[in-house]
Write a protein that holds these residues in place. Structure first.
Motif, PDB file in Angstrom:
ATOM      1  N   ASN A  15      28.011 -39.378  61.766  1.00 33.40           N
ATOM      2  CA  ASN A  15      26.661 -39.250  61.495  1.00 33.40           C
ATOM      3  C   ASN A  15      25.935 -39.315  62.646  1.00 33.40           C
ATOM      4  N   LEU A  16      26.070 -39.657  64.067  1.00 28.25           N
ATOM      5  CA  LEU A  16      25.775 -38.896  65.480  1.00 28.25           C
ATOM      6  C   LEU A  16      24.592 -37.291  65.509  1.00 28.25           C
ATOM      7  N   TYR A  17      25.702 -37.213  64.440  1.00 25.83           N
ATOM      8  CA  TYR A  17      25.282 -35.649  64.704  1.00 25.83           C
ATOM      9  C   TYR A  17      24.946 -34.741  63.324  1.00 25.83           C
ATOM     10  N   ASP A  18      24.447 -36.021  62.693  1.00 28.87           N
ATOM     11  CA  ASP A  18      24.131 -35.949  60.854  1.00 28.87           C
ATOM     12  C   ASP A  18      22.610 -34.815  61.317  1.00 28.87           C
ATOM     13  N   PRO A  19      23.056 -33.621  60.467  1.00 28.93           N
ATOM     14  CA  PRO A  19      21.260 -33.152  61.337  1.00 28.93           C
ATOM     15  C   PRO A  19      20.707 -33.772  59.785  1.00 28.93           C
ATOM     16  N   GLU A  20      21.156 -34.709  58.897  1.00 26.91           N
ATOM     17  CA  GLU A  20      19.856 -34.959  58.026  1.00 26.91           C
ATOM     18  C   GLU A  20      18.708 -36.249  59.417  1.00 26.91           C
ATOM     19  N   ARG A  21      19.338 -36.529  59.885  1.00 27.03           N
ATOM     20  CA  ARG A  21      19.256 -37.497  60.843  1.00 27.03           C
ATOM     21  C   ARG A  21      17.372 -37.231  61.035  1.00 27.03           C
ATOM     22  N   LEU A  22      17.092 -38.442  61.102  1.00 20.84           N
ATOM     23  CA  LEU A  22      15.602 -38.524  61.358  1.00 20.84           C
ATOM     24  C   LEU A  22      14.971 -38.465  62.492  1.00 20.84           C
ATOM     25  N   GLU A  68      24.984 -26.050  60.791  1.00 17.56           N
ATOM     26  CA  GLU A  68      23.738 -26.606  61.756  1.00 17.56           C
ATOM     27  C   GLU A  68      24.386 -26.971  62.571  1.00 17.56           C
ATOM     28  N   GLU A  69      22.915 -26.130  63.532  1.00 18.78           N
ATOM     29  CA  GLU A  69      23.489 -26.846  65.596  1.00 18.78           C
ATOM     30  C   GLU A  69      24.067 -28.013  65.569  1.00 18.78           C
ATOM     31  N   SER A  70      23.774 -28.869  65.169  1.00 15.31           N
ATOM     32  CA  SER A  70      23.840 -30.407  65.509  1.00 15.31           C
ATOM     33  C   SER A  70      26.090 -31.090  64.909  1.00 15.31           C
ATOM     34  N   TYR A  71      26.070 -30.050  63.708  1.00 10.47           N
ATOM     35  CA  TYR A  71      26.824 -30.452  63.599  1.00 10.47           C
ATOM     36  C   TYR A  71      28.197 -29.823  64.301  1.00 10.47           C
ATOM     37  N   SER A  72      27.928 -28.194  64.876  1.00 10.86           N
ATOM     38  CA  SER A  72      28.828 -27.627  65.821  1.00 10.86           C
ATOM     39  C   SER A  72      28.768 -27.756  67.335  1.00 10.86           C
ATOM     40  N   LEU A  73      28.270 -29.586  67.515  1.00 10.29           N
ATOM     41  CA  LEU A  73      28.001 -29.553  68.989  1.00 10.29           C
ATOM     42  C   LEU A  73      29.515 -31.188  69.048  1.00 10.29           C
ATOM     43  N   MET A  74      30.183 -31.662  67.170  1.00 11.06           N
ATOM     44  CA  MET A  74      30.576 -31.682  67.401  1.00 11.06           C
ATOM     45  C   MET A  74      32.192 -31.501  66.996  1.00 11.06           C
TER      46      MET A  74
END
Lengths: 73, 1085
Positions: free
Chosen positions: B178-185, B971-977
């Motif tokens: 949820n933290l790295y969800d690229p679809e977060r607002l 997505e970039e954010s997921y790669s951080l996960m």
């Protein structure tokens, strides 16, 4: 003098012709321009834009612990 | 084997009908049809689905092949391209040349830079842990967040937390996604005239909203805050005091999709206390669960599972408890019960009254026997005729009566939250009569910071919204448009409110109807404090700065309550919480210096015990008020219609995490269905209505109707259907949008029974079909010679607790599965030479007495090992990537099945058959007994998977991250996960459980640093750490001093498929059912 003639001949053989020089340098400049200016993102597929690079910053006010064992503090 | 002959005969004798009513051959029986012969002989063989039970020829054919039909088909040559070889090569060369010249910057992965601004306490590669609190649901479990180089990558339970004690549920495990969800607002937005949102600055949003709030307050209009349950003292102070001071017309309404409202109101009527007390479940010798899934999706399952499993340990010296379950829906709790009786949900209340009459009037076990008011109410109930009428087992009911009578004061009766108040009153009386109130915990109680809003309060809210009395509505990270029962008319009322603000992490049904949508921090980026019980507080701390332009929801309201946008700063809520603690939890600290010391200690631990337990006051239970029973409550009576019960989703909770692919892909414990909800119906109901799995039915109640696919669930009561909530999100990210059916709309504030239960449902077959995908039959593989593999090979081995107590060697002493001739053959030694592991040899023990099949281990494994989400279509093609699966076997009949769960993962065999066949030696054995995988060597022949008898190897048919849902996982954010200690695998590579080798390496490194031997118990695998019941143990098989050694060599231990001599290193402890009879050996495998 034979020695002098040889020297002149050698010097002439390594000189780049003016026309070729402009062709080469023009091509190199064009290539460099293309290399620097064509957006590499054109070749990315299925990968998200990297425009908004995410910065990871630890929270300085949080308190960390080194172990996941029971703390009993 | 005589039993097998009988079994085959019984199967051949069966006739079945298809959906049109024609009698067809047995061989064609599938889940699409059901047997006519209701009195079919009990079949003690284990079966995974109807198709297997009835020897469906398709299923048998599929079992002979590892791969799905079509995988090996020769391609259609006509469909080939007409491009010639010469042209193809020319094009290939040209495109390669273009690609080579143009892709200098292809897939730029950034620059490698030195970590020269490294924080003092960070060492590259060394994880740090932060104690915090999970806000995934209302129970606020303590968690430890693991970060590497600042990135949160794993969440586990905080062992210091007095309730969760180091464990959390699957939602908590998967919350890192949820933290790295690229679809977060990512930015605040304003929606003007129903157009899409326009991004605005926080300053502009604050300015506009504060002006409108002031205007609403000054004109006497209500400002409504709609929130989920409030567990935080600081949040309570902010909402109910400070915000209200700034805006006097403010009102707070709180709700939860699932709650113990009926249980609590019943307890208040019986004892005067507002909340149901905590119960010493670990002290109960006998537990009777009435439609209660306390081990599955009801209440604080983390705590319940721990307490329950403490009494299912064959080695801790405590007697086993005995679990009886009476239910209409097949639940995890019921399927783990020693005795399970199937009863319509709306008949349960009558059953309780029959039991009461038995104990009060007949057996006179209570002083209430002399209370004429009570006995008068009970005299019309007769247990014998009830048992007769509902076809219950007389023997089991007699055992139940005997057990409850014998264990007065040390048994406990619990009823499901969906049952109405009247049932809970009867259950309270039953516990009172049996003296079980001794198990109520007196000195520790549940704290309700702000009670949930009642039905009348919510009705008043809707009425005020419709009449224009409400000037502003603030959705405080809640989603009432989706979660509130449809007949409140919340969405319509919202359109009458001039200012609607949603504070939310991602878009949802409520934010879609808001003027302002303000993005908020996740729990990883937020401060907070929590008090769910009166003996401790817990803290939440942000482990990273917000990833996007978001703010904590409390910060936003605090800024507004100050009346100016300039009041905001990044530490505003942290200071607010600290100030509250100075005046509250840490009041005794005195000086500022001392306070800071204690504050940091509290943050370090995550919890603070309160030395003096706060007075329970009005929450103190009084003596039982028998007028609760005799007052004019309408009683729940059995109807002639179908019962519909609405359940909490086992993986998605109330649906707020629908965009989390890991949770969507987690199989449901019993049906093993992923990516959907469904109507679970009984075999009998399916037969009566000519339904088969995947048929869509229309369910109609007084609250409305929905269309939902059917799944025939063995063990469901006739006339009962159960549907999970939390699905069918219409406004959600790409992963969760329109997954499943929105059954929330079936909830009703006016239901005659309860919000989650109806007994006036009508079912209609629509004629449409929707395909549900289940992992149940996946990886079933045998061949004619190995027919009935799970029976003959004793994959599941069970016995009874009595049997074990009488003869601890019973498991090995009664192995009669092979004839003498076969036994002789099996004595042939292995062609492999045994390698002697002189040092550490890793192994795992899984205690099947404790495993409830909940899937928490699979969720943890996914997070730890970077398992991708593959999507429903790939799961359908047997391509799920989970390294651990829970095999669920039924035995008995479809109507009355017994269930056995068995976690299955790579067994790290000493003579691993996968290793012999790998042409490139990509899988090989380590000196410490691990079956390793070198991903870089693997060329993807899949020979290893073909040769694996346990079918635990997973092949990357695609780069699933690229393939699933428009490459959202790239997505970039997921790669951080991703866990950097585990390689992210790509297409063409085989993978499987590694026994969390990265954790083993960590211990090995520590041992080297500290100049000592590796200690097996220092390594905890992800599944072991997550297991709520501590069923999984891991350690060094050669360490004779370790606790693990005793378990690994226990008399209950066995290995699966031991006769094929691959020497697996995972030992299973046989399940012991605590039944009163020693059953025949043949019936236990």
């Amino acid at each position: 003098m034979p020695e002098k003639n040889n020297l002149i001949k050698n010097t002439e053989s390594v000189t780049i012709k003016r026309k070729k020089f402009f062709i080469y340098s023009g091509s190199a400049l064009l290539g460099l321009f293309a290399f620097l200016n064509i957006p590499s993102s054109l070749f990315r597929s299925g990968i998200a834009s990297k425009d908004s690079t995410i910065k990871i910053t630890e929270n300085p006010n949080a308190v960390k612990r080194k172990s996941r064992q029971v703390n009993n503090g | 084997m005589p039993l097998r002959e009988n079994q085959d005969k019984s199967i051949m004798d069966k006739k079945v009908i298809d959906i049109s009513g024609k009698i067809i051959e047995t061989a064609a029986v599938t889940e699409t049809t059901v047997p006519v012969n209701e009195n079919q002989e009990k079949d003690s063989n284990y079966w995974r689905s109807f198709r297997e039970l009835y020897n469906d020829p398709d299923f048998i054919r599929e079992k002979k092949n590892e791969f799905m039909p079509g995988a090996l088909d020769r391609p259609d040559e006509n469909s080939f391209s007409k491009v010639s070889r010469r042209k193809f090569l020319a094009l290939l060369s040209a495109s390669a040349a273009v690609a080579a010249s143009g892709c200098s910057n292809f897939r730029d992965k950034g620059e490698i830079v030195p970590y020269n601004k490294k924080p003092e306490s960070v060492t590259i590669g060394n994880p740090t842990y932060y104690a915090s609190t999970c806000t995934g649901c209302q129970y606020a479990c303590g968690i430890l967040i693991k970060t590497l180089e600042g990135r949160p990558i794993k969440v586990d339970g905080n062992p210091d937390h007095p309730v969760s004690k180091g464990k959390i549920c699957a939602i908590g495990q998967a919350s890192v996604m949820n933290l790295y969800d690229p679809e977060r607002l990512k930015n605040p937005s304003e929606r003007i005239n129903n157009t899409g949102g326009n991004d605005i600055t926080w300053a502009a949003a604050d300015d506009k909203i504060i002006t409108q709030l002031k205007s609403a307050a000054s004109s006497g209009k209500e400002i409504v805050i709609v929130t989920n349950k409030i567990n935080s003292p600081s949040q309570k102070k902010l909402l109910t005091e400070d915000f209200k001071t700034a805006y006097p017309t403010a009102k707070v309404y709180s709700f939860e999709l699932f709650s113990d409202a009926n249980k609590n109101s019943a307890f208040e009527k019986c004892y005067g206390a507002k909340t149901f007390p905590l119960v010493q479940l670990d002290k109960a010798n006998v537990i009777l669960a009435l439609e209660s899934d306390f081990l599955g999706n009801e209440g604080n399952k983390v705590e319940n599972s721990r307490l329950y499993s403490q009494r299912r340990d064959a080695f801790n010296g405590e007697e086993f408890n005995r679990l009886y379950s009476v239910e209409g829906n097949a639940s995890v709790t019921g399927m783990n019960a020693d005795y399970r009786m199937i009863l319509r949900t709306d008949a349960i209340e009558e059953f309780v009254y029959c039991l009461l009459n038995e104990f009060v009037s007949k057996q006179k076990v209570s002083a209430l026997s002399a209370d004429g008011g009570v006995t008068g109410k009970l005299q019309s109930y007769n247990l014998n005729s009830f048992v007769e009428k509902n076809n219950l087992s007389k023997e089991t009911v007699a055992h139940l009566i005997e057990d409850l009578k014998k264990n007065q004061g040390s048994s406990f009766v619990t009823a499901g939250s969906m049952l109405p108040e009247s049932t809970h009153i009867a259950v309270n009386l039953l516990n009172e009569v049996l003296g079980n109130n001794k198990l109520y915990i007196k000195d520790v109680s549940i704290v309700e910071q702000v009670p949930l809003s009642s039905k009348s309060e919510l009705e008043n809210l809707i009425s005020d919204m419709k009449s224009g009395k409400v000037g502003a509505v603030i959705h405080f990270d809640s989603n009432p448009v989706y979660n509130l029962p449809g007949d409140y008319g919340y969405a319509d009322a919202l359109s009458k409110v001039p200012l609607v603000i949603s504070l939310t992490e991602t878009i949802n049904e409520s934010s879609d109807k808001s003027n302002f949508v303000l993005p908020v921090n996740t729990m990883f980026e937020s401060w907070g404090d929590f008090q769910t019980r009166n003996n401790f507080y817990s803290l939440q701390q942000p482990v990273i700065a917000p990833l996007y332009n978001t703010r904590q929801k409390e910060e936003i309201l605090l800024t507004w309550s100050k009346g100016t946008k300039d009041a905001f700063n990044n530490e505003i809520y942290q200071k607010y919480v600290m100030d509250n603690w100075k005046a509250g939890a840490l009041q005794s600290a005195g000086s500022d210096a001392n306070f800071m010391k204690q504050w940091y200690a509290a943050l370090n631990d995550g919890v603070v015990s309160t030395k003096t337990v706060s007075a329970a006051g009005e929450n103190s239970p009084t003596a039982f008020k028998s007028e609760a029973l005799t007052s004019g409550n309408s009683k729940l009576t059995q109807s002639n219609e179908t019962v519909l019960i609405l359940l909490k989703s086992s993986s998605l909770g109330d649906g707020r995490f629908a965009n989390n692919g890991w949770l969507q892909e987690l199989p449901k414990p019993l049906s093993r269905i992923v990516w959907d909800n469904y109507a679970a119906i009984s075999v009998q109901t399916a037969k009566a209505l000519s339904l088969k799995s995947n048929d869509i039915i229309k369910v109609t109640t007084s609250a409305g109707s929905i269309e939902v696919p059917v799944f025939i669930q063995p063990g469901t009561a006739e006339g009962v259907i159960a549907v999970e909530l939390g699905y069918g999100r219409s406004v959600c990210g790409t992963v969760g949008k329109d997954v499943g059916v929105n059954a929330n709309k079936m909830m009703s504030k006016n239901s005659k029974v309860s919000q989650w239960m109806f007994n006036d449902a009508k079912i209609e077959k629509t004629g449409s079909v929707y395909e549900l995908v289940s992992t149940q039959e996946h990886f079933a593989f045998d061949e004619p010679l190995l027919k009935d593999i799970q029976y003959r090979r004793e994959i599941i081995q069970e016995g009874t607790y009595l049997q074990y107590k009488e003869d601890p060697d019973f498991l090995t002493a009664h192995k009669t599965k092979y004839s003498e001739e076969e036994t002789e053959k099996l004595k042939v030694g292995s062609i492999n030479e045994q390698y002697v592991h002189t040092g550490t040899k890793w192994g795992m023990v899984i205690d099947l007495n404790k495993c409830t099949g909940c899937n928490e281990c699979a969720a943890a494994c996914n997070v730890e090992n970077n398992i991708p989400v593959v999507g429903k279509d790939q799961v359908k093609a047997n391509r799920e990537m989970h390294w651990i699966r829970i095999d669920r076997y039924y035995s008995g009949t479809p109507e009355v099945p017994k269930t056995s769960f068995q976690p299955m993962l790579c067994q790290h065999c000493d003579f691993a058959p996968c290793e012999n066949v790998c042409p490139v030696a990509a899988t090989s054995h380590s000196a410490d007994g691990l079956n390793g995988m070198a991903y870089n060597r693997c060329v993807g022949t899949r020979y290893c998977s073909n040769n694996c008898p346990y079918k635990v190897r997973r092949f990357n048919y695609f780069n699933f991250r690229d393939r699933f849902r428009d490459s959202v996982q790239l997505e970039e954010s997921y790669s951080l996960m991703a866990n950097p200690e585990v390689t992210v695998r790509s297409r063409g590579v085989m993978e499987k459980c590694t026994f969390c080798i990265q954790r083993i390496m960590e211990e090995r490194q520590m041992a080297i640093q500290e100049n000592r031997y590796v200690i097996g118990s220092n390594v905890k695998t992800a599944c072991q750490e997550a297991c709520n019941t501590s069923a999984i143990h891991f350690g060094d098989q050669n360490d004779k001093e370790a606790e693990f050694y005793k378990l690994n060599n226990s008399k209950l231990g066995y290995t699966v498929l031991e006769e094929i001599k691959v020497k697996p290193n995972v030992t299973y402890l046989a399940k012991l059912r605590n039944v009163l009879e020693i059953e025949k050996t043949e019936e236990h495998h």
